[in-house]
Scaffold this active site. Structure first.
Site, PDB file in Angstrom:
ATOM      1  N   ASP A  40       0.831  -1.210   0.000  1.00 27.57           N
ATOM      2  CA  ASP A  40       0.000   0.000   0.000  1.00 27.57           C
ATOM      3  C   ASP A  40       0.865   1.259   0.000  1.00 27.57           C
ATOM      4  O   ASP A  40       0.601   2.204   0.745  1.00 27.57           O
ATOM      5  CB  ASP A  40      -0.944  -0.008   1.210  1.00 27.57           C
ATOM      6  N   LYS A  81       1.919   4.711  -1.062  1.00 28.85           N
ATOM      7  CA  LYS A  81       1.238   5.865  -1.642  1.00 28.85           C
ATOM      8  C   LYS A  81       1.772   7.112  -0.953  1.00 28.85           C
ATOM      9  O   LYS A  81       2.381   7.025   0.124  1.00 28.85           O
ATOM     10  CB  LYS A  81      -0.279   5.754  -1.472  1.00 28.85           C
ATOM     11  N   ASN A  83       1.483   7.830   2.823  1.00 29.91           N
ATOM     12  CA  ASN A  83       2.244   6.959   3.727  1.00 29.91           C
ATOM     13  C   ASN A  83       3.732   7.305   3.744  1.00 29.91           C
ATOM     14  O   ASN A  83       4.533   6.586   4.326  1.00 29.91           O
ATOM     15  CB  ASN A  83       2.063   5.488   3.342  1.00 29.91           C
ATOM     16  N   ASP A 140       2.617   3.070   8.009  1.00 30.01           N
ATOM     17  CA  ASP A 140       1.368   2.328   7.790  1.00 30.01           C
ATOM     18  C   ASP A 140       1.587   0.977   7.113  1.00 30.01           C
ATOM     19  O   ASP A 140       1.514   0.838   5.895  1.00 30.01           O
ATOM     20  CB  ASP A 140       0.381   3.164   6.981  1.00 30.01           C
ATOM     21  N   THR A 195      -4.563   0.800  -2.716  1.00 31.88           N
ATOM     22  CA  THR A 195      -5.303   2.034  -2.966  1.00 31.88           C
ATOM     23  C   THR A 195      -5.454   2.241  -4.462  1.00 31.88           C
ATOM     24  O   THR A 195      -4.462   2.222  -5.191  1.00 31.88           O
ATOM     25  CB  THR A 195      -4.555   3.229  -2.345  1.00 31.88           C
TER      26      THR A 195
END
Length: 376
Positions: free
Chosen positions: A165, A167, A170, A186, A204
């Site tokens: 994840d 992105k 983060n 995260d 995401t």
């Protein structure tokens, strides 16, 4: 620490409850302070070590709200512990890892109703916010940012962990200093490769790799794709894939359809574009690994231009990301300033995000873990 008493029998539950009651309380060691952010089943607060006065962030998870998703939290803690510096004097064979660009987990506590994660406090704010605030910004700045991310993710991959994840929200600055390093945070969706093959669609939209959407077994290469998407945005201020309709968005990603649009890319060098093409390559076998990406001239050489592109990039970032979910405010900026002052005056380093960052990240994590919990 055995999290969440297993429900094998009433006797087992009673035993685990007694074990929890015997554990030291978080209040014995830390003073829990103001709220920094909240999510569906967690909140993040500032906390202070009673003896040293060092500032930390504590993520507080409500067990009742998390019911049915316990495996997601246990997985996150397991991964964070793998990257956290901790000496096991009574178990010299136990190896713990640490990396300067990965947010650290220091301790975990548990009582009857909650789980507490004592985390490093990071006070520098989110990636995009910082770029918009800068007076000058170039390809070279973007290259330096991506190099730090690649080094950290390469380290994760060497330890058998896939983030899943990655992105911009983060990616946090460690402190407000101009030369602050970037931190990856995260790990709610991260997974260790040795826990079985990965095929669950999670992540995401907009940053997720084609093989994830195609529901094929996947691995470390999904993180490289996400870094490619982030690199693209850092150089123009808008995402490579966008459509209001998710089906159309996913169709673009599956085909790997993106352009270097004029005039936004006119001032960006061919080396940067080549770098991005090699990261956002639909063919997993041809996609760069982190090590290959680190060796690319745009990262390791002098190919990144020093020309100021701040005006165009910041304008597009404000236009395309200002109203997205992760920008929702939760508390006033005074809370953030108070947190930063406290962290800067303490001797230790830190985990923490502005209230808007924490709120949105927690909400995103909740939704994502709902999707991903079936694979854990």
């Amino acid at each position: 620490m055995p999290l969440f008493g297993k429900k094998d029998s009433g006797k087992k539950v009673r035993k685990d409850t007694k074990e929890i009651e015997k554990q030291p309380s978080i209040e014995d060691k830390y003073v829990i302070k103001e709220l920094l952010g909240t999510g569906a089943f967690s909140e993040v607060r500032l906390c202070e070590h009673r003896e040293t006065g060092q500032a930390f962030a504590v993520k507080i998870i409500d067990k009742k709200a998390l019911k049915g998703k316990e495996d997601s939290l246990e997985n996150e803690i397991r991964v964070l512990k793998r990257f956290s510096a901790k000496r096991q004097e009574n178990d010299p064979d136990k190896t713990w890892f640490t990396h300067p660009n990965i947010v650290q987990l220091f301790e975990t506590y548990e009582d009857k109703s909650k789980v507490y994660l004592i985390m490093e406090l990071v006070t520098g704010g989110e990636l995009f916010d910082r770029i918009v605030e800068k007076g000058s910004y170039s390809e070279r700045d973007a290259s330096y940012l991506i190099r730090q991310v690649l080094e950290a993710v390469d380290y994760m991959h060497e330890q058998g962990v896939v983030h899943r994840d990655l992105k911009p929200e983060n990616l946090l600055y460690y402190n407000p200093a101009e030369d602050s390093k970037i931190m990856i945070s995260d790990f709610g969706l991260s997974k260790m490769e040795d826990s079985g093959f990965m095929a669950t669609a999670c992540g995401t939209p907009g940053y997720v790799a084609p093989e994830v959407l195609a529901q094929k077994p996947y691995g470390k290469a999904v993180d490289v794709w996400s870094i490619g998407v982030i690199s693209y945005i850092l150089l123009c201020g808008y995402p490579p894939f966008y459509d209001e309709n998710d089906a159309n968005l996913f169709a673009q990603i599956l085909k790997g359809e993106f352009e270097f649009d004029s005039p936004y890319w006119d001032e960006i060098g061919e080396s940067a574009k080549d770098f991005i093409r090699n990261l956002m390559c639909v063919n997993v076998e041809k996609r760069f690994t982190c090590k290959q990406a680190l060796a690319h001239p745009w990262i390791s050489g002098n190919a990144a231009s020093s020309k100021n592109i701040h005006g165009t990039v910041s304008e597009q970032l404000k236009k395309n990301f200002a109203k997205s979910r992760w920008k929702q405010a939760y508390h006033a900026a005074t809370v953030i300033r108070q947190m930063q002052r406290m962290a800067l005056s303490s001797s230790g380093g830190a985990y923490g995000r502005s209230s808007s960052q924490l709120n949105a990240s927690a909400a995103d994590e909740t939704a994502a873990q709902d999707t991903a919990s079936g694979s854990k």
